[in-house]
Design a protein around this motif. Structure first.
Motif, mmCIF file in Angstrom:
data_model
loop_
_atom_site.group_PDB
_atom_site.id
_atom_site.type_symbol
_atom_site.label_atom_id
_atom_site.label_comp_id
_atom_site.label_asym_id
_atom_site.label_seq_id
_atom_site.Cartn_x
_atom_site.Cartn_y
_atom_site.Cartn_z
ATOM 1 N N GLU A 55 0.187 5.117 -15.338
ATOM 2 C CA GLU A 55 0.828 5.958 -14.251
ATOM 3 C C GLU A 55 0.628 5.325 -12.878
ATOM 4 O OE1 GLU A 55 2.465 8.622 -14.769
ATOM 5 O OE2 GLU A 55 2.549 8.260 -16.927
ATOM 6 N N ALA A 56 0.796 4.225 -12.651
ATOM 7 C CA ALA A 56 0.548 3.175 -11.394
ATOM 8 C C ALA A 56 1.323 3.776 -10.339
ATOM 9 C CB ALA A 56 0.668 1.756 -11.611
ATOM 10 N N ARG A 57 1.248 3.574 -9.175
ATOM 11 C CA ARG A 57 2.045 4.008 -7.890
ATOM 12 C C ARG A 57 2.193 2.655 -6.894
ATOM 13 N NH1 ARG A 57 -2.290 8.207 -6.460
ATOM 14 N NH2 ARG A 57 -3.162 6.557 -7.983
ATOM 15 N N ILE A 58 3.466 2.302 -6.962
ATOM 16 C CA ILE A 58 3.818 1.307 -5.767
ATOM 17 C C ILE A 58 3.922 1.735 -4.367
ATOM 18 C CG2 ILE A 58 3.879 -0.517 -7.451
ATOM 19 C CD1 ILE A 58 7.166 -0.407 -6.761
ATOM 20 N N LEU A 59 3.645 1.530 -3.431
ATOM 21 C CA LEU A 59 4.155 1.864 -2.118
ATOM 22 C C LEU A 59 4.676 0.629 -1.288
ATOM 23 C CD1 LEU A 59 1.419 3.596 -3.089
ATOM 24 C CD2 LEU A 59 1.200 4.240 -0.636
ATOM 25 N N PRO A 60 6.097 0.446 -1.799
ATOM 26 C CA PRO A 60 6.757 -0.729 -1.119
ATOM 27 C C PRO A 60 7.083 -0.354 0.323
ATOM 28 C CG PRO A 60 7.999 0.214 -2.828
ATOM 29 C CD PRO A 60 6.848 0.995 -2.670
ATOM 30 N N PRO A 61 7.244 -1.380 1.189
ATOM 31 C CA PRO A 61 7.705 -1.178 2.503
ATOM 32 C C PRO A 61 9.088 -0.416 2.582
ATOM 33 C CG PRO A 61 7.749 -3.581 2.201
ATOM 34 C CD PRO A 61 7.140 -2.739 0.648
ATOM 35 N N GLY A 62 9.452 0.320 3.386
ATOM 36 C CA GLY A 62 10.715 1.107 3.450
ATOM 37 C C GLY A 62 11.256 1.819 2.306
ATOM 38 N N THR A 63 10.553 2.122 1.373
ATOM 39 C CA THR A 63 11.026 2.730 0.279
ATOM 40 C C THR A 63 10.052 3.761 -0.175
ATOM 41 O OG1 THR A 63 11.918 0.459 -0.559
ATOM 42 C CG2 THR A 63 11.598 2.204 -2.375
ATOM 43 N N MET B 274 7.512 5.931 -2.713
ATOM 44 C CA MET B 274 6.602 5.732 -3.698
ATOM 45 C C MET B 274 7.213 5.829 -5.031
ATOM 46 S SD MET B 274 2.827 7.428 -4.304
ATOM 47 C CE MET B 274 3.308 8.774 -4.471
ATOM 48 N N LEU B 275 6.815 4.973 -5.738
ATOM 49 C CA LEU B 275 7.489 4.918 -7.235
ATOM 50 C C LEU B 275 6.236 5.052 -8.209
ATOM 51 C CD1 LEU B 275 9.954 2.273 -6.729
ATOM 52 C CD2 LEU B 275 10.467 4.679 -6.846
ATOM 53 N N THR B 276 6.284 5.858 -9.128
ATOM 54 C CA THR B 276 5.313 6.099 -10.038
ATOM 55 C C THR B 276 5.624 5.660 -11.601
ATOM 56 O OG1 THR B 276 4.469 7.717 -8.603
ATOM 57 C CG2 THR B 276 3.673 7.808 -11.030
ATOM 58 N N GLY B 277 4.635 4.887 -12.112
ATOM 59 C CA GLY B 277 5.030 4.813 -13.640
ATOM 60 C C GLY B 277 5.495 3.360 -13.845
ATOM 61 N N ARG B 278 5.173 2.832 -15.005
ATOM 62 C CA ARG B 278 5.834 1.485 -15.385
ATOM 63 C C ARG B 278 7.270 1.419 -15.242
ATOM 64 N NH1 ARG B 278 1.493 0.407 -20.271
ATOM 65 N NH2 ARG B 278 -0.222 -0.127 -18.726
ATOM 66 N N VAL B 279 7.955 2.440 -16.107
ATOM 67 C CA VAL B 279 9.319 2.320 -16.017
ATOM 68 C C VAL B 279 9.890 2.154 -14.511
ATOM 69 C CG1 VAL B 279 11.713 3.456 -16.387
ATOM 70 C CG2 VAL B 279 9.652 3.731 -18.016
ATOM 71 N N ALA B 280 9.592 2.922 -13.669
ATOM 72 C CA ALA B 280 10.250 2.782 -12.293
ATOM 73 C C ALA B 280 9.654 1.655 -11.511
ATOM 74 C CB ALA B 280 9.852 4.176 -11.482
ATOM 75 N N ILE B 281 8.765 1.242 -11.785
ATOM 76 C CA ILE B 281 8.041 0.077 -11.170
ATOM 77 C C ILE B 281 8.524 -1.288 -11.808
ATOM 78 C CG2 ILE B 281 5.853 -1.448 -10.952
ATOM 79 C CD1 ILE B 281 4.307 1.244 -10.691
ATOM 80 N N THR B 282 8.980 -1.416 -12.987
ATOM 81 C CA THR B 282 9.609 -2.199 -13.711
ATOM 82 C C THR B 282 11.153 -2.468 -13.174
ATOM 83 O OG1 THR B 282 8.511 -2.092 -15.706
ATOM 84 C CG2 THR B 282 10.499 -3.408 -15.852
ATOM 85 N N ALA B 283 11.928 -1.370 -12.776
ATOM 86 C CA ALA B 283 13.234 -1.422 -12.368
ATOM 87 C C ALA B 283 12.895 -1.745 -10.797
ATOM 88 C CB ALA B 283 13.741 -0.050 -12.514
ATOM 89 N N TYR B 284 11.909 -1.457 -10.093
ATOM 90 C CA TYR B 284 11.800 -1.992 -8.649
ATOM 91 C C TYR B 284 11.714 -3.343 -8.617
ATOM 92 C CZ TYR B 284 10.060 -2.956 -4.319
ATOM 93 O OH TYR B 284 9.747 -3.434 -2.833
ATOM 94 N N TRP B 285 10.750 -3.858 -9.581
ATOM 95 C CA TRP B 285 10.462 -5.593 -9.446
ATOM 96 C C TRP B 285 11.499 -6.354 -9.876
ATOM 97 C CZ3 TRP B 285 7.542 -7.428 -6.251
ATOM 98 C CH2 TRP B 285 6.520 -6.941 -5.762
ATOM 99 N N GLN B 286 12.431 -5.834 -10.997
ATOM 100 C CA GLN B 286 13.493 -6.561 -11.481
ATOM 101 C C GLN B 286 14.452 -6.583 -10.555
ATOM 102 O OE1 GLN B 286 13.137 -8.189 -14.517
ATOM 103 N NE2 GLN B 286 14.694 -9.314 -13.351
ATOM 104 N N ALA B 287 14.800 -5.422 -9.807
ATOM 105 C CA ALA B 287 15.786 -5.496 -8.917
ATOM 106 C C ALA B 287 15.445 -6.447 -7.691
ATOM 107 C CB ALA B 287 16.275 -4.243 -8.278
ATOM 108 N N TRP C 132 1.818 -3.055 -0.019
ATOM 109 C CA TRP C 132 2.057 -4.261 0.444
ATOM 110 C C TRP C 132 3.139 -4.371 1.727
ATOM 111 C CZ3 TRP C 132 4.441 -3.005 -3.994
ATOM 112 C CH2 TRP C 132 5.741 -3.028 -4.085
ATOM 113 N N ASN C 133 3.129 -5.439 2.461
ATOM 114 C CA ASN C 133 4.321 -5.398 3.444
ATOM 115 C C ASN C 133 4.280 -7.140 3.927
ATOM 116 O OD1 ASN C 133 2.627 -5.886 5.873
ATOM 117 N ND2 ASN C 133 2.293 -3.572 5.775
ATOM 118 N N LEU C 134 5.565 -7.468 4.313
ATOM 119 C CA LEU C 134 5.749 -8.611 4.848
ATOM 120 C C LEU C 134 5.299 -8.828 6.227
ATOM 121 C CD1 LEU C 134 9.457 -9.221 3.290
ATOM 122 C CD2 LEU C 134 7.374 -10.068 2.543
#
Length: 130
Positions: free
Chosen positions: A40-48, A50-63, A126-128
């Motif tokens: 049930e991880a959460r990612i907080l990417p810049p300009g996007t 928050m996404l929760t869970g491995r399915v959503a996070i995998t889609a984010y990273w693959q894109a 994270w952010n750049l």
């Protein structure tokens, strides 16, 4: 955490970060996420949002891999602090993108926790640099 336990934890965190970086650089978001993030991880990417869970996070990273043309990733822990049963990590990351033509640098903060007997990322932000 005791000193020995802390050093062992920090070594495991370093290995997990290296494995994540290698999987992302190889274009394998599914392995990177399955081996690194809690269920049930959460990612907080810049300009996007928050996404929760491995399915959503995998889609984010693959894109991100596909759109940016990621070919290399390095991560460097700058600070690791135990906080109760968790660890907070602050670090720097470098991504080689554009199929090797450009380098992006940034910083990140990860909240680690143990799930299924392994230290995993529970919150990733994270952010750049520029």
């Amino acid at each position: 955490m005791h000193t020995h336990e802390t050093s062992t934890t920090f070594a495991r965190i370093g290995r997990t970060n290296a494995d994540f970086a290698a999987a992302i650089a190889a274009g394998d978001a599914a392995t990177a996420v399955a081996e690194t993030y809690t269920r049930e991880a959460r990612i907080l990417p810049p300009g996007t949002p928050m996404l929760t869970g491995r399915v959503a996070i995998t889609a984010y990273w693959q894109a991100a891999i596909d759109q940016l043309g990621v070919t290399g990733v390095t991560m460097e822990s700058m600070d690791l602090q135990p906080v109760g049963e968790q660890v907070v990590e602050v670090g720097r990351a470098t991504l080689t993108v554009g199929r090797g033509t450009q380098v992006l640098t940034g910083k990140y903060m990860v909240l680690w926790k143990v799930e299924d007997g392994r230290w995993r990322w529970d919150v990733d932000c994270w952010n750049l640099d520029g």
